[in-house]
Design a protein around this motif. Structure first.
Motif, PDB file in Angstrom:
ATOM      1  N   HIS A  59      -4.317   5.160  -8.497  1.00 41.53           N
ATOM      2  CA  HIS A  59      -4.668   5.447  -7.112  1.00 41.53           C
ATOM      3  C   HIS A  59      -5.027   6.915  -6.931  1.00 41.53           C
ATOM      4  O   HIS A  59      -5.826   7.261  -6.066  1.00 41.53           O
ATOM      5  CB  HIS A  59      -3.542   5.039  -6.157  1.00 41.53           C
ATOM      6  CG  HIS A  59      -2.261   5.778  -6.335  1.00 41.53           C
ATOM      7  ND1 HIS A  59      -1.345   5.436  -7.292  1.00 41.53           N
ATOM      8  CD2 HIS A  59      -1.759   6.847  -5.666  1.00 41.53           C
ATOM      9  CE1 HIS A  59      -0.308   6.256  -7.217  1.00 41.53           C
ATOM     10  NE2 HIS A  59      -0.532   7.129  -6.239  1.00 41.53           N
ATOM     11  N   TRP A  64      -5.879   1.555  -1.667  1.00 42.08           N
ATOM     12  CA  TRP A  64      -5.658   1.051  -3.027  1.00 42.08           C
ATOM     13  C   TRP A  64      -4.763  -0.186  -2.998  1.00 42.08           C
ATOM     14  O   TRP A  64      -5.017  -1.178  -3.685  1.00 42.08           O
ATOM     15  CB  TRP A  64      -5.037   2.145  -3.887  1.00 42.08           C
ATOM     16  CG  TRP A  64      -4.890   1.758  -5.324  1.00 42.08           C
ATOM     17  CD1 TRP A  64      -3.777   1.233  -5.928  1.00 42.08           C
ATOM     18  CD2 TRP A  64      -5.878   1.844  -6.343  1.00 42.08           C
ATOM     19  NE1 TRP A  64      -4.019   0.994  -7.260  1.00 42.08           N
ATOM     20  CE2 TRP A  64      -5.303   1.365  -7.542  1.00 42.08           C
ATOM     21  CE3 TRP A  64      -7.203   2.297  -6.359  1.00 42.08           C
ATOM     22  CZ2 TRP A  64      -6.009   1.323  -8.742  1.00 42.08           C
ATOM     23  CZ3 TRP A  64      -7.897   2.246  -7.556  1.00 42.08           C
ATOM     24  CH2 TRP A  64      -7.305   1.773  -8.724  1.00 42.08           C
ATOM     25  N   ILE A  65      -3.699  -0.125  -2.156  1.00 43.17           N
ATOM     26  CA  ILE A  65      -2.765  -1.245  -2.056  1.00 43.17           C
ATOM     27  C   ILE A  65      -3.436  -2.448  -1.381  1.00 43.17           C
ATOM     28  O   ILE A  65      -3.286  -3.593  -1.817  1.00 43.17           O
ATOM     29  CB  ILE A  65      -1.509  -0.827  -1.265  1.00 43.17           C
ATOM     30  CG1 ILE A  65      -0.726   0.214  -2.064  1.00 43.17           C
ATOM     31  CG2 ILE A  65      -0.633  -2.038  -0.966  1.00 43.17           C
ATOM     32  CD1 ILE A  65       0.415   0.842  -1.285  1.00 43.17           C
ATOM     33  N   TYR A  79      -6.585  -3.332  -1.272  1.00 41.78           N
ATOM     34  CA  TYR A  79      -7.595  -3.977  -2.119  1.00 41.78           C
ATOM     35  C   TYR A  79      -7.055  -4.420  -3.472  1.00 41.78           C
ATOM     36  O   TYR A  79      -7.716  -5.167  -4.197  1.00 41.78           O
ATOM     37  CB  TYR A  79      -8.802  -3.049  -2.303  1.00 41.78           C
ATOM     38  CG  TYR A  79      -9.708  -3.049  -1.101  1.00 41.78           C
ATOM     39  CD1 TYR A  79     -10.736  -3.974  -0.982  1.00 41.78           C
ATOM     40  CD2 TYR A  79      -9.505  -2.160  -0.055  1.00 41.78           C
ATOM     41  CE1 TYR A  79     -11.553  -3.997   0.133  1.00 41.78           C
ATOM     42  CE2 TYR A  79     -10.320  -2.173   1.072  1.00 41.78           C
ATOM     43  CZ  TYR A  79     -11.338  -3.096   1.151  1.00 41.78           C
ATOM     44  OH  TYR A  79     -12.133  -3.116   2.265  1.00 41.78           O
ATOM     45  N   LYS A  80      -5.835  -3.932  -3.825  1.00 38.67           N
ATOM     46  CA  LYS A  80      -5.181  -4.366  -5.076  1.00 38.67           C
ATOM     47  C   LYS A  80      -6.152  -4.315  -6.251  1.00 38.67           C
ATOM     48  O   LYS A  80      -6.362  -5.294  -6.970  1.00 38.67           O
ATOM     49  CB  LYS A  80      -4.627  -5.780  -4.912  1.00 38.67           C
ATOM     50  CG  LYS A  80      -3.566  -5.905  -3.834  1.00 38.67           C
ATOM     51  CD  LYS A  80      -3.078  -7.338  -3.696  1.00 38.67           C
ATOM     52  CE  LYS A  80      -2.038  -7.457  -2.591  1.00 38.67           C
ATOM     53  NZ  LYS A  80      -1.568  -8.845  -2.416  1.00 38.67           N
ATOM     54  N   GLY A 115      -7.522  -3.893  -9.723  1.00 39.67           N
ATOM     55  CA  GLY A 115      -7.019  -3.923 -11.087  1.00 39.67           C
ATOM     56  C   GLY A 115      -8.127  -3.636 -12.080  1.00 39.67           C
ATOM     57  O   GLY A 115      -9.293  -3.485 -11.707  1.00 39.67           O
TER      58      GLY A 115
END
Length: 293
Positions: free
Chosen positions: A215, A238-239, A241-242, A244
């Motif tokens: 992040h 960031w959280i 949209y998760k 990876g």
């Protein structure tokens, strides 16, 4: 009536192509001024005969190439005309015919093949894009008025990551790149879109190097793009949209959205404020449009 006529024309066209087209070859000879009507307003002005399909004169080539006029006229792909002309009236370079560009062929097929299929025709084997090469493509080769259907194939050489982009993501990228709101991309807009994707791919790859705080890397990427947000806002994004290491499509979506929003915010920044801050003013319609991104 118009659809029926188009159906007849297309059926005749591909019946003729199936029977009459020669195998592509590399021709040499003398350059001559293009006189085939469909191909007279190209970036190049001279061609070479025999052409890549064995037509010995422009008159012979013109009789066949004119049958593509319905596909060019309805603009199923802006790449169709440059591609067809590169086959029938190839650019003459120092006494040699420049072979068609595979990338342009694929863009033409992407746009026009669905229409052909609708009328019971297939893309002619003689125009199989696998027969052509990327080596003959010119970076300076421009296709003006590029449509959304052209983009995935024109940009297929960016990286494997980009091939996985969803249709929705391509539409957002196209919308972001269409600076003048024309509904098509000119060459400058297309080149900027290509550069934008190249940079995003590099950022995404670097974000997942060992030892990186992802992040935080994301925040640095935003700052590099001129999107200056607080640490908490960046972490929340960031959280939400998760993102990876396999979520390249989502990564491109959020960066494209933020770029669009930044541009709209900057265009609406209010002046003369009694504080050291940036505040923008929006109408309700504009707010709804922004929220819908």
């Amino acid at each position: 009536m118009m659809k029926a006529l188009l159906c007849v024309i297309l059926a005749f066209l591909f019946a003729v192509l199936g029977e009459g087209m020669a195998t592509p070859n590399t021709a040499t000879g003398s350059c001559e001024q293009i006189n085939i009507p469909l191909c007279k307003d190209l970036p190049y002005t001279h061609t070479l005969m025999p052409n890549l399909l064995g037509h010995r004169t422009q008159e012979d080539a013109g009789l066949e190439v004119h049958q593509f006029y319905p596909l060019v006229k309805i603009q199923c792909s802006q790449a169709m005309k440059p591609f067809i002309c590169s086959v029938y009236a190839p650019e003459c370079e120092s006494g040699r015919a420049r072979a068609p560009c595979k990338r342009t062929c694929m863009a033409a097929k992407q746009g026009c093949h669905p229409l052909m299929t609708k009328f019971g025709s297939e893309w002619p084997e003689q125009l199989n894009c696998d027969k052509f090469s990327e080596e003959t493509c010119k970076e300076s080769e421009t296709i003006q008025n590029i449509t959304i259907s052209d983009i995935p194939h024109l940009l297929q050489d960016i990286a494997d990551h980009d091939k996985a982009l969803s249709p929705t993501t391509w539409r957002k990228l196209f919308f972001y790149s269409d600076k003048d709101g024309s509904g098509n991309l000119n060459n400058k807009e297309y080149q900027e879109m290509k550069s934008f994707l190249t940079i995003l791919r590099q950022h995404f790859t670097e974000s997942w190097l060992p030892g990186r705080h992802h992040h935080r890397s994301f925040r640095r990427i935003l700052e590099d793009r001129g999107v200056n947000l607080s640490y908490k806002t960046t972490e929340d994004l960031w959280i939400i949209y998760k993102i990876g290491k396999d979520d390249y499509d989502e990564f491109v979506v959020i960066l494209t959205k933020l770029e669009i929003l930044k541009g709209r915010f900057d265009a609406k920044v209010l002046s003369g404020l009694p504080c050291d801050c940036k505040i923008a003013g929006f109408t309700f319609d504009e707010f709804i449009l922004n929220a819908a991104l």
